[in-house]
Design a protein around this motif. Structure first.
Motif, PDB file in Angstrom:
ATOM      1  N   ASN A  37       0.800  -1.222   0.000  1.00 20.39           N
ATOM      2  CA  ASN A  37       0.000   0.000   0.000  1.00 20.39           C
ATOM      3  C   ASN A  37       0.835   1.276   0.000  1.00 20.39           C
ATOM      4  O   ASN A  37       0.461   2.266   0.626  1.00 20.39           O
ATOM      5  N   ARG A  38       1.964   1.235  -0.647  1.00 22.10           N
ATOM      6  CA  ARG A  38       2.742   2.464  -0.784  1.00 22.10           C
ATOM      7  C   ARG A  38       2.103   3.373  -1.834  1.00 22.10           C
ATOM      8  O   ARG A  38       1.418   2.915  -2.744  1.00 22.10           O
ATOM      9  N   ILE A  39       2.344   4.664  -1.708  1.00 18.90           N
ATOM     10  CA  ILE A  39       1.808   5.646  -2.650  1.00 18.90           C
ATOM     11  C   ILE A  39       2.614   5.574  -3.942  1.00 18.90           C
ATOM     12  O   ILE A  39       3.832   5.749  -3.941  1.00 18.90           O
ATOM     13  N   LYS A  40       1.933   5.329  -5.049  1.00 20.56           N
ATOM     14  CA  LYS A  40       2.593   5.148  -6.337  1.00 20.56           C
ATOM     15  C   LYS A  40       2.774   6.497  -7.041  1.00 20.56           C
ATOM     16  O   LYS A  40       1.796   7.192  -7.322  1.00 20.56           O
ATOM     17  N   VAL A  41       4.020   6.849  -7.318  1.00 18.02           N
ATOM     18  CA  VAL A  41       4.347   8.155  -7.886  1.00 18.02           C
ATOM     19  C   VAL A  41       4.899   7.996  -9.301  1.00 18.02           C
ATOM     20  O   VAL A  41       5.774   7.156  -9.545  1.00 18.02           O
ATOM     21  N   LEU A  42       4.380   8.798 -10.224  1.00 16.12           N
ATOM     22  CA  LEU A  42       4.927   8.892 -11.580  1.00 16.12           C
ATOM     23  C   LEU A  42       5.660  10.223 -11.705  1.00 16.12           C
ATOM     24  O   LEU A  42       5.089  11.281 -11.418  1.00 16.12           O
ATOM     25  N   ILE A  43       6.926  10.183 -12.127  1.00 11.40           N
ATOM     26  CA  ILE A  43       7.756  11.380 -12.258  1.00 11.40           C
ATOM     27  C   ILE A  43       7.853  11.757 -13.730  1.00 11.40           C
ATOM     28  O   ILE A  43       8.230  10.931 -14.569  1.00 11.40           O
ATOM     29  N   VAL A  44       7.506  13.015 -14.049  1.00  9.89           N
ATOM     30  CA  VAL A  44       7.533  13.486 -15.435  1.00  9.89           C
ATOM     31  C   VAL A  44       8.490  14.671 -15.549  1.00  9.89           C
ATOM     32  O   VAL A  44       8.271  15.720 -14.936  1.00  9.89           O
TER      33      VAL A  44
ATOM     34  N   SER B   2      20.318  21.083 -10.004  1.00 10.52           N
ATOM     35  CA  SER B   2      21.133  20.028  -9.390  1.00 10.52           C
ATOM     36  C   SER B   2      20.966  20.000  -7.878  1.00 10.52           C
ATOM     37  O   SER B   2      21.290  19.009  -7.217  1.00 10.52           O
ATOM     38  N   ASP B   3      20.446  21.104  -7.332  1.00  9.03           N
ATOM     39  CA  ASP B   3      20.221  21.180  -5.884  1.00  9.03           C
ATOM     40  C   ASP B   3      18.760  20.944  -5.516  1.00  9.03           C
ATOM     41  O   ASP B   3      18.278  21.440  -4.493  1.00  9.03           O
ATOM     42  N   ILE B   4      18.039  20.181  -6.321  1.00  6.16           N
ATOM     43  CA  ILE B   4      16.627  19.921  -6.064  1.00  6.16           C
ATOM     44  C   ILE B   4      16.414  19.265  -4.703  1.00  6.16           C
ATOM     45  O   ILE B   4      15.334  19.361  -4.112  1.00  6.16           O
ATOM     46  N   HIS B   5      17.446  18.642  -4.174  1.00  4.53           N
ATOM     47  CA  HIS B   5      17.320  17.966  -2.873  1.00  4.53           C
ATOM     48  C   HIS B   5      16.951  18.926  -1.752  1.00  4.53           C
ATOM     49  O   HIS B   5      16.396  18.503  -0.732  1.00  4.53           O
ATOM     50  N   VAL B   6      17.237  20.234  -1.921  1.00  2.00           N
ATOM     51  CA  VAL B   6      16.922  21.184  -0.844  1.00  2.00           C
ATOM     52  C   VAL B   6      15.411  21.334  -0.644  1.00  2.00           C
ATOM     53  O   VAL B   6      14.968  21.796   0.405  1.00  2.00           O
ATOM     54  N   VAL B   7      14.633  20.965  -1.663  1.00  2.00           N
ATOM     55  CA  VAL B   7      13.175  20.993  -1.510  1.00  2.00           C
ATOM     56  C   VAL B   7      12.624  19.562  -1.436  1.00  2.00           C
ATOM     57  O   VAL B   7      11.426  19.341  -1.634  1.00  2.00           O
ATOM     58  N   GLY B   8      13.491  18.616  -1.132  1.00  2.00           N
ATOM     59  CA  GLY B   8      13.079  17.215  -1.062  1.00  2.00           C
ATOM     60  C   GLY B   8      11.993  16.952  -0.048  1.00  2.00           C
ATOM     61  O   GLY B   8      11.022  16.232  -0.323  1.00  2.00           O
ATOM     62  N   ARG B   9      12.134  17.522   1.121  1.00  2.00           N
ATOM     63  CA  ARG B   9      11.130  17.318   2.165  1.00  2.00           C
ATOM     64  C   ARG B   9       9.776  17.884   1.747  1.00  2.00           C
ATOM     65  O   ARG B   9       8.734  17.267   1.991  1.00  2.00           O
ATOM     66  N   GLU B  10       9.810  19.045   1.091  1.00  2.00           N
ATOM     67  CA  GLU B  10       8.567  19.660   0.614  1.00  2.00           C
ATOM     68  C   GLU B  10       7.891  18.767  -0.430  1.00  2.00           C
ATOM     69  O   GLU B  10       6.671  18.598  -0.420  1.00  2.00           O
ATOM     70  N   ILE B  11       8.691  18.196  -1.329  1.00  2.00           N
ATOM     71  CA  ILE B  11       8.140  17.312  -2.353  1.00  2.00           C
ATOM     72  C   ILE B  11       7.447  16.116  -1.702  1.00  2.00           C
ATOM     73  O   ILE B  11       6.304  15.771  -2.040  1.00  2.00           O
TER      74      ILE B  11
ATOM     75  N   ASP C  90      15.276   9.631  -6.549  1.00  2.00           N
ATOM     76  CA  ASP C  90      16.039   9.408  -5.315  1.00  2.00           C
ATOM     77  C   ASP C  90      15.351  10.043  -4.113  1.00  2.00           C
ATOM     78  O   ASP C  90      15.335   9.473  -3.014  1.00  2.00           O
ATOM     79  N   ILE C  91      14.786  11.248  -4.319  1.00  2.00           N
ATOM     80  CA  ILE C  91      14.088  11.938  -3.231  1.00  2.00           C
ATOM     81  C   ILE C  91      12.870  11.129  -2.781  1.00  2.00           C
ATOM     82  O   ILE C  91      12.671  10.882  -1.591  1.00  2.00           O
ATOM     83  N   VAL C  92      12.045  10.719  -3.739  1.00  2.00           N
ATOM     84  CA  VAL C  92      10.828   9.979  -3.414  1.00  2.00           C
ATOM     85  C   VAL C  92      11.149   8.679  -2.682  1.00  2.00           C
ATOM     86  O   VAL C  92      10.479   8.306  -1.704  1.00  2.00           O
ATOM     87  N   LEU C  93      12.210   8.008  -3.107  1.00  2.00           N
ATOM     88  CA  LEU C  93      12.540   6.708  -2.522  1.00  2.00           C
ATOM     89  C   LEU C  93      13.151   6.803  -1.128  1.00  2.00           C
ATOM     90  O   LEU C  93      13.365   5.771  -0.481  1.00  2.00           O
TER      91      LEU C  93
ATOM     92  N   GLY D 176       9.749   5.539   2.928  1.00  2.00           N
ATOM     93  CA  GLY D 176       9.246   4.177   2.779  1.00  2.00           C
ATOM     94  C   GLY D 176       7.783   4.084   2.426  1.00  2.00           C
ATOM     95  O   GLY D 176       7.311   3.020   1.990  1.00  2.00           O
ATOM     96  N   ALA D 177       7.027   5.187   2.589  1.00  2.00           N
ATOM     97  CA  ALA D 177       5.608   5.163   2.259  1.00  2.00           C
ATOM     98  C   ALA D 177       5.354   5.416   0.773  1.00  2.00           C
ATOM     99  O   ALA D 177       4.215   5.309   0.310  1.00  2.00           O
ATOM    100  N   LEU D 178       6.422   5.744   0.051  1.00  2.20           N
ATOM    101  CA  LEU D 178       6.282   6.089  -1.359  1.00  2.20           C
ATOM    102  C   LEU D 178       7.050   5.117  -2.240  1.00  2.20           C
ATOM    103  O   LEU D 178       8.048   4.532  -1.819  1.00  2.20           O
ATOM    104  N   GLU D 179       6.582   4.969  -3.483  1.00  2.00           N
ATOM    105  CA  GLU D 179       7.345   4.219  -4.470  1.00  2.00           C
ATOM    106  C   GLU D 179       7.210   4.908  -5.829  1.00  2.00           C
ATOM    107  O   GLU D 179       6.194   5.553  -6.114  1.00  2.00           O
ATOM    108  N   VAL D 180       8.258   4.798  -6.653  1.00  2.53           N
ATOM    109  CA  VAL D 180       8.226   5.356  -8.005  1.00  2.53           C
ATOM    110  C   VAL D 180       7.825   4.228  -8.950  1.00  2.53           C
ATOM    111  O   VAL D 180       8.581   3.276  -9.151  1.00  2.53           O
TER     112      VAL D 180
END
Length: 365
Positions: A3-10, A116-125, A22-25, A28-32
């Motif tokens: 029952n993980r949340i299924k995410v499609l990245i575009v 390249s620094d998208i990780h800084v908004v990783g928590r927000e995503i 990498d951020i989504v993974l 543990g509640a999310l999967e790509v």
């Protein structure tokens, strides 16, 4: 894990697709469940993979994100789409168009189309993916569709630029509206319904990056009957005028109760803060002239100030859960006793007008 949340990245950038994956993974509640390189590829992947949530880039070859999003929402209106957009002025304008077309929310890329620094908004995503999934229910969607089909902007002469300029400098009341996640779309349902002769000034505090607020203010100015602008230090509060708090600053009222000022303090989680603005208005103008409004958003910003406004004789309005994209902020205001009136988003404008009229009638006695 089931029952993980299924995410499609575009996204058309392979670097961004990998970084977002990498951020989504990390949660543990999310999967790509898949990635797509352009808008057409996204449409095909949605049909194949049936994701729970989609993150969508805007500028892509073959088919852009806006066009792709409209096709997807037409066939799968229950799938929330989060726009991943650049912080540029062009990116902001496109993002607001996407929100108006039905996107759930957005996350601003910190340094351009390929960040390249998208990780800084990783928590927000991650937070917004979870909120999008939680909020994706047909009841909420059907309420909003019904609301938009039954409420049209009031057709008055106020929509001409000439009539907007014919205003007095009277100030009868101040309406302070606080919103966060899901706010831009909700505000587009509410603010255009306010008449140009509203006997109040309207302050809007929307949690938003600094580079987005000027673009959003211009968009609201075109949609509203009241005059509307991004607030600047020295602006004079007056009836029939609206002001959007600029990102990165606190929006305050000067001690004379009429002039607006901006401040970099106090430092709060969100700049601007709804709580800070509401308390400033309450302190300078007194509760009997204040209408506090809290709508969709996560967290509790504004909840304490709503309690104070109500206890000081002001009128307070909170958005009902049935239409709130995220029920966090209004729920906190309600639970703490800060909401006198609780209504769905499509009734908020009418309640604001009634509240302002109540204040006017009391002042005439």
């Amino acid at each position: 894990m089931r029952n993980r949340i299924k995410v499609l990245i575009v996204d058309d950038s392979a670097l961004m697709r990998k970084a977002l994956r990498d951020i989504v993974l990390t949660d543990g509640a999310l999967e790509v469940v898949g990635t797509a390189r352009d808008g057409q590829d996204a449409i095909d992947k949605v049909k194949e993979l049936k994701p729970d949530v989609i993150t969508m880039d805007i500028n892509m070859p073959v088919m852009d994100g806006l066009t792709s999003m409209q096709h997807i929402l037409n066939d799968y209106p229950e799938i929330p789409i989060i726009i991943i957009s650049s912080l540029s002025t062009e990116g902001a304008l496109t993002t607001f168009e996407a929100l108006a077309l039905g996107a759930f929310d957005y996350v601003a890329k910190p340094s351009g189309t390929v960040s390249s620094d998208i990780h800084v908004v990783g928590r927000e995503i991650i937070e917004k993916v979870k909120l999008a999934y939680k909020s994706a229910n047909r009841k909420n969607l059907s309420n909003r569709i019904r609301a938009r089909s039954t409420t049209a902007p009031r057709k008055t002469a106020a929509y001409s630029r000439k009539s907007r300029m014919v205003q007095s400098n009277d100030l009868s009341a101040i309406v302070v509206i606080g919103v966060s996640t899901g706010g831009p779309g909700t505000l587009m349902e509410v603010l255009p319904q306010l008449p140009s002769d509203l006997k109040a000034a309207v302050l809007v505090v929307q949690h938003m990056p600094p580079t987005f607020t000027s673009s959003f203010a211009r968009r609201m100015a075109e949609a509203c009957a009241i005059s509307f602008k991004e607030a600047e230090a020295g602006d004079v509060l007056a009836n029939g005028r609206g002001y959007l708090a600029p990102g990165g600053y606190q929006l305050l009222v000067h001690r004379d109760g009429r002039l607006l000022r901006l401040s970099s303090s106090p430092v709060t989680q969100f700049m601007p803060s709804v709580n800070v603005t509401m308390e400033s208005v309450l302190e300078r103008c007194g509760g009997e002239k204040v209408v506090g409004v809290i709508m969709t958003g996560m967290g509790d910003d504004g909840a304490d100030a709503m309690v104070k406004i109500r206890k000081s004789g002001g009128i307070t309005i909170a958005e009902d859960e049935s239409t709130a994209i995220v029920f966090g902020m209004p729920q906190e205001a309600i639970n703490r006793g800060g909401a006198e009136i609780v209504v769905p988003s499509y009734k908020v404008a009418d309640e604001i007008i009634k509240a302002v009229n109540r204040i006017q009638n009391v002042q005439k006695i």
